[in-house]
Design a protein around this motif. Structure first.
Motif, PDB file in Angstrom:
ATOM      1  N   VAL A 185     -25.645 -29.617-107.394  1.00  0.00           N
ATOM      2  CA  VAL A 185     -25.103 -28.916-106.230  1.00  0.00           C
ATOM      3  C   VAL A 185     -24.176 -29.872-105.488  1.00  0.00           C
ATOM      4  CG1 VAL A 185     -25.668 -27.880-103.990  1.00  0.00           C
ATOM      5  CG2 VAL A 185     -27.090 -27.382-105.997  1.00  0.00           C
ATOM      6  N   PHE A 186     -22.998 -29.387-105.108  1.00  0.00           N
ATOM      7  CA  PHE A 186     -22.054 -30.184-104.328  1.00  0.00           C
ATOM      8  C   PHE A 186     -22.275 -29.959-102.835  1.00  0.00           C
ATOM      9  CE2 PHE A 186     -18.931 -29.694-108.043  1.00  0.00           C
ATOM     10  CZ  PHE A 186     -19.296 -30.914-108.580  1.00  0.00           C
ATOM     11  N   VAL A 187     -21.953 -30.988-102.027  1.00  0.00           N
ATOM     12  CA  VAL A 187     -21.936 -30.840-100.572  1.00  0.00           C
ATOM     13  C   VAL A 187     -20.600 -31.321-100.029  1.00  0.00           C
ATOM     14  CG1 VAL A 187     -24.423 -30.990-100.162  1.00  0.00           C
ATOM     15  CG2 VAL A 187     -23.070 -33.073-100.232  1.00  0.00           C
ATOM     16  N   ASP A 188     -20.156 -30.668 -98.971  1.00  0.00           N
ATOM     17  CA  ASP A 188     -19.003 -31.032 -98.147  1.00  0.00           C
ATOM     18  C   ASP A 188     -17.654 -30.808 -98.817  1.00  0.00           C
ATOM     19  OD1 ASP A 188     -18.092 -32.190 -95.540  1.00  0.00           O
ATOM     20  OD2 ASP A 188     -17.118 -33.606 -96.884  1.00  0.00           O
ATOM     21  N   VAL A 217     -30.743 -26.731-104.648  1.00  0.00           N
ATOM     22  CA  VAL A 217     -31.052 -27.458-105.882  1.00  0.00           C
ATOM     23  C   VAL A 217     -32.516 -27.306-106.257  1.00  0.00           C
ATOM     24  CG1 VAL A 217     -31.584 -29.725-104.844  1.00  0.00           C
ATOM     25  CG2 VAL A 217     -30.558 -29.600-107.135  1.00  0.00           C
ATOM     26  N   GLN A 218     -33.412 -27.248-105.259  1.00  0.00           N
ATOM     27  CA  GLN A 218     -34.829 -27.076-105.572  1.00  0.00           C
ATOM     28  C   GLN A 218     -35.130 -25.663-106.064  1.00  0.00           C
ATOM     29  OE1 GLN A 218     -37.407 -29.870-102.810  1.00  0.00           O
ATOM     30  NE2 GLN A 218     -35.642 -29.104-101.664  1.00  0.00           N
ATOM     31  N   ARG A 219     -34.445 -24.675-105.473  1.00  0.00           N
ATOM     32  CA  ARG A 219     -34.612 -23.315-105.962  1.00  0.00           C
ATOM     33  C   ARG A 219     -34.165 -23.204-107.422  1.00  0.00           C
ATOM     34  NH1 ARG A 219     -30.489 -19.027-104.321  1.00  0.00           N
ATOM     35  NH2 ARG A 219     -30.452 -20.213-102.385  1.00  0.00           N
ATOM     36  N   LEU A 252     -29.527 -32.875-109.042  1.00  0.00           N
ATOM     37  CA  LEU A 252     -28.646 -33.770-108.301  1.00  0.00           C
ATOM     38  C   LEU A 252     -27.924 -33.021-107.191  1.00  0.00           C
ATOM     39  CD1 LEU A 252     -26.814 -35.668-111.221  1.00  0.00           C
ATOM     40  CD2 LEU A 252     -28.830 -36.439-109.939  1.00  0.00           C
ATOM     41  N   ILE A 253     -27.762 -33.706-106.049  1.00  0.00           N
ATOM     42  CA  ILE A 253     -26.830 -33.270-105.015  1.00  0.00           C
ATOM     43  C   ILE A 253     -25.716 -34.308-104.989  1.00  0.00           C
ATOM     44  CG2 ILE A 253     -26.470 -32.841-102.562  1.00  0.00           C
ATOM     45  CD1 ILE A 253     -29.364 -31.979-102.361  1.00  0.00           C
ATOM     46  N   VAL A 254     -24.478 -33.857-105.078  1.00  0.00           N
ATOM     47  CA  VAL A 254     -23.351 -34.776-105.171  1.00  0.00           C
ATOM     48  C   VAL A 254     -22.371 -34.517-104.034  1.00  0.00           C
ATOM     49  CG1 VAL A 254     -21.429 -35.576-106.603  1.00  0.00           C
ATOM     50  CG2 VAL A 254     -23.578 -34.884-107.686  1.00  0.00           C
ATOM     51  N   TRP A 255     -22.088 -35.567-103.277  1.00  0.00           N
ATOM     52  CA  TRP A 255     -21.035 -35.554-102.269  1.00  0.00           C
ATOM     53  C   TRP A 255     -19.839 -36.225-102.936  1.00  0.00           C
ATOM     54  CZ3 TRP A 255     -22.733 -35.737 -96.589  1.00  0.00           C
ATOM     55  CH2 TRP A 255     -21.644 -35.566 -95.735  1.00  0.00           C
ATOM     56  N   PRO A 256     -18.846 -35.476-103.391  1.00  0.00           N
ATOM     57  CA  PRO A 256     -17.803 -36.039-104.249  1.00  0.00           C
ATOM     58  C   PRO A 256     -16.968 -37.131-103.581  1.00  0.00           C
ATOM     59  CG  PRO A 256     -17.840 -33.646-104.412  1.00  0.00           C
ATOM     60  CD  PRO A 256     -18.719 -34.011-103.256  1.00  0.00           C
ATOM     61  N   THR A 257     -16.325 -37.923-104.430  1.00  0.00           N
ATOM     62  CA  THR A 257     -15.453 -38.992-103.961  1.00  0.00           C
ATOM     63  C   THR A 257     -14.088 -38.438-103.561  1.00  0.00           C
ATOM     64  OG1 THR A 257     -14.476 -39.453-106.130  1.00  0.00           O
ATOM     65  CG2 THR A 257     -16.545 -40.561-105.607  1.00  0.00           C
ATOM     66  N   ASN A 258     -13.280 -39.304-103.004  1.00  0.00           N
ATOM     67  CA  ASN A 258     -11.891 -38.964-102.710  1.00  0.00           C
ATOM     68  C   ASN A 258     -11.148 -38.656-104.010  1.00  0.00           C
ATOM     69  OD1 ASN A 258      -9.288 -38.880-101.492  1.00  0.00           O
ATOM     70  ND2 ASN A 258      -9.003 -41.055-101.966  1.00  0.00           N
ATOM     71  N   ASP A 259     -10.441 -37.520-104.043  1.00  0.00           N
ATOM     72  CA  ASP A 259      -9.650 -37.123-105.212  1.00  0.00           C
ATOM     73  C   ASP A 259     -10.494 -37.195-106.486  1.00  0.00           C
ATOM     74  OD1 ASP A 259      -7.369 -36.153-106.393  1.00  0.00           O
ATOM     75  OD2 ASP A 259      -6.405 -38.114-106.603  1.00  0.00           O
ATOM     76  N   ASP A 260     -11.691 -36.631-106.429  1.00  0.00           N
ATOM     77  CA  ASP A 260     -12.686 -36.769-107.498  1.00  0.00           C
ATOM     78  C   ASP A 260     -12.241 -36.062-108.787  1.00  0.00           C
ATOM     79  OD1 ASP A 260     -15.045 -36.816-109.065  1.00  0.00           O
ATOM     80  OD2 ASP A 260     -16.270 -36.894-107.256  1.00  0.00           O
TER      81      ASP A 260
END
Length: 367
Positions: free
Chosen positions: A169-172, A344-346, A145-153
């Motif tokens: 893996v997180f982004v941003d 994430v693929q690695r 999974l790649i996750v772009w978290p929510t506001n105040d996650d």
């Protein structure tokens, strides 16, 4: 490597898929012997019976052949060349936001280049829905999974525990007290550069920072960077930070609801007049365009120097906005997503959790 139990994809199919990927990526080459059935079972934490079923699937696909006394031999790459890994990508943006279309394009490009599949879902900035989507993707065969978290996650601990079973893996954005692989735009360094240019190089007297009230690390980091540079310049007393619901206002603009422009025109006019600001920064250029450039404020404060953030993808702004000659720092979200896809693929293929926290530089538009 742990197999995801409770997954709608059978255990033996998960094992077969993983071995196919190892053949495709050269971990196992044609002519190599695979580990024994018991060794594979121990690696994946499954029964010998499940491994035998996986081997049968591989034989049917022409990936391996079983030879008495030699075990399982890789005979050709065959179907493994076409075997694609399924990933999940979760982001917080809704369909009415123009940036959501950019995100979809970036994700498609990132995974098409790697000949894998990705299922993209929006959490609609809802952390409960975010968890539900993650569980649904995993249950239906997503291997990472790649996750772009929510506001105040608040889901940091949830994803940290999940990462022990499946790559995440997180982004941003980062989450508090969670140490996980992440690809970020370096907003802190960008903030320092903005303050050094406006307060140092350009010698502006007073700077107003309009910060979105979303509780996300990217906005926190850019303001921290600006604050740090102002202190380095011994100009912190000349900086004011004001939080505004900028994202929610822009969402209304995207629905052709401009009812709040008058309010913000009056508010900004009083704020700039009373504070005597000759420099201002806003996290979103669209807010500057609608609430300053296209109102009477541009004529009232012609000497005000604006700075802002913009995406690398083309976006249309008004003629008045271009006349402002804003200093614009461009963020390459496409590159951020591409590098997250690599991570994430690695992780899936190597079975080793990366420790990377990658920070990408935002670049000042030279024009």
């Amino acid at each position: 490597m742990a197999i995801i139990t409770g997954n709608k994809v059978p255990i033996y199919s998960q094992i077969a898929q993983t071995i196919k990927q190892r053949v495709r990526t050269g971990v196992y080459k044609p002519g190599d012997s695979l580990p024994s059935v018991r060794t594979i079972g121990k690696e994946f934490g499954v029964s010998v019976r499940a491994v035998h079923q996986a081997v049968h699937t591989l034989e049917e696909n022409g990936i391996v052949q079983t030879h008495p006394g030699k075990g399982m031999i890789v005979v050709k790459e065959g179907d493994s060349e076409r075997a694609a890994i399924i990933f999940g990508f979760i982001h917080p943006y809704i369909s009415s936001m123009s940036f959501q279309r950019d995100v979809l394009e970036y994700v498609d490009e990132a995974f098409a280049e790697r000949q894998n599949f990705v299922v993209v879902r929006s959490s609609r900035d809802d952390p409960v829905l975010e968890r539900e989507i993650a569980q649904h993707l995993i249950a239906n065969g997503a291997r990472g999974l790649i996750v772009w978290p929510t506001n105040d996650d608040p889901n940091g601990e949830y994803f940290l525990n999940l990462s022990r079973k499946i790559p995440v893996v997180f982004v941003d954005r980062t989450l508090l007290k969670v140490d996980m692989p992440t690809v970020l735009l370096d907003y802190y360094a960008c903030g320092r550069e903005i303050s050094h240019i406006l307060l140092g190089k350009m010698q502006k007297k007073r700077m107003l920072i309009l910060r979105d009230n979303l509780q996300i690390s990217s906005y926190q980091n850019i303001v921290e960077g600006m604050d740090t540079a102002a202190r380095e310049l011994e100009r912190i007393k000349d900086v004011t930070v004001v939080q505004l619901p900028i994202t929610s206002v822009i969402q209304k603009f995207s629905r052709s609801d401009f009812s709040e422009i008058g309010y913000f025109e009056d508010y900004l006019g009083r704020l700039i007049q009373e504070g005597g600001y000759d420099a201002a920064f806003c996290t979103q250029d669209e807010f500057i365009d609608y609430c300053f450039a296209q109102t009477g404020l541009m004529e009232r404060f012609p000497a005000l120097q604006w700075a802002t953030l913009r995406m690398t993808s083309p976006n249309t702004r008004s003629i008045n906005y271009t006349r402002l000659k804003c200093l614009e720092w461009f963020s390459n979200s496409g590159e951020m997503i591409s590098q997250a896809a690599d991570l994430v693929q690695r992780w899936v293929l190597s079975r080793q959790m990366p420790t990377d926290v990658i920070r990408l530089k935002l670049r000042l538009n030279p024009s």
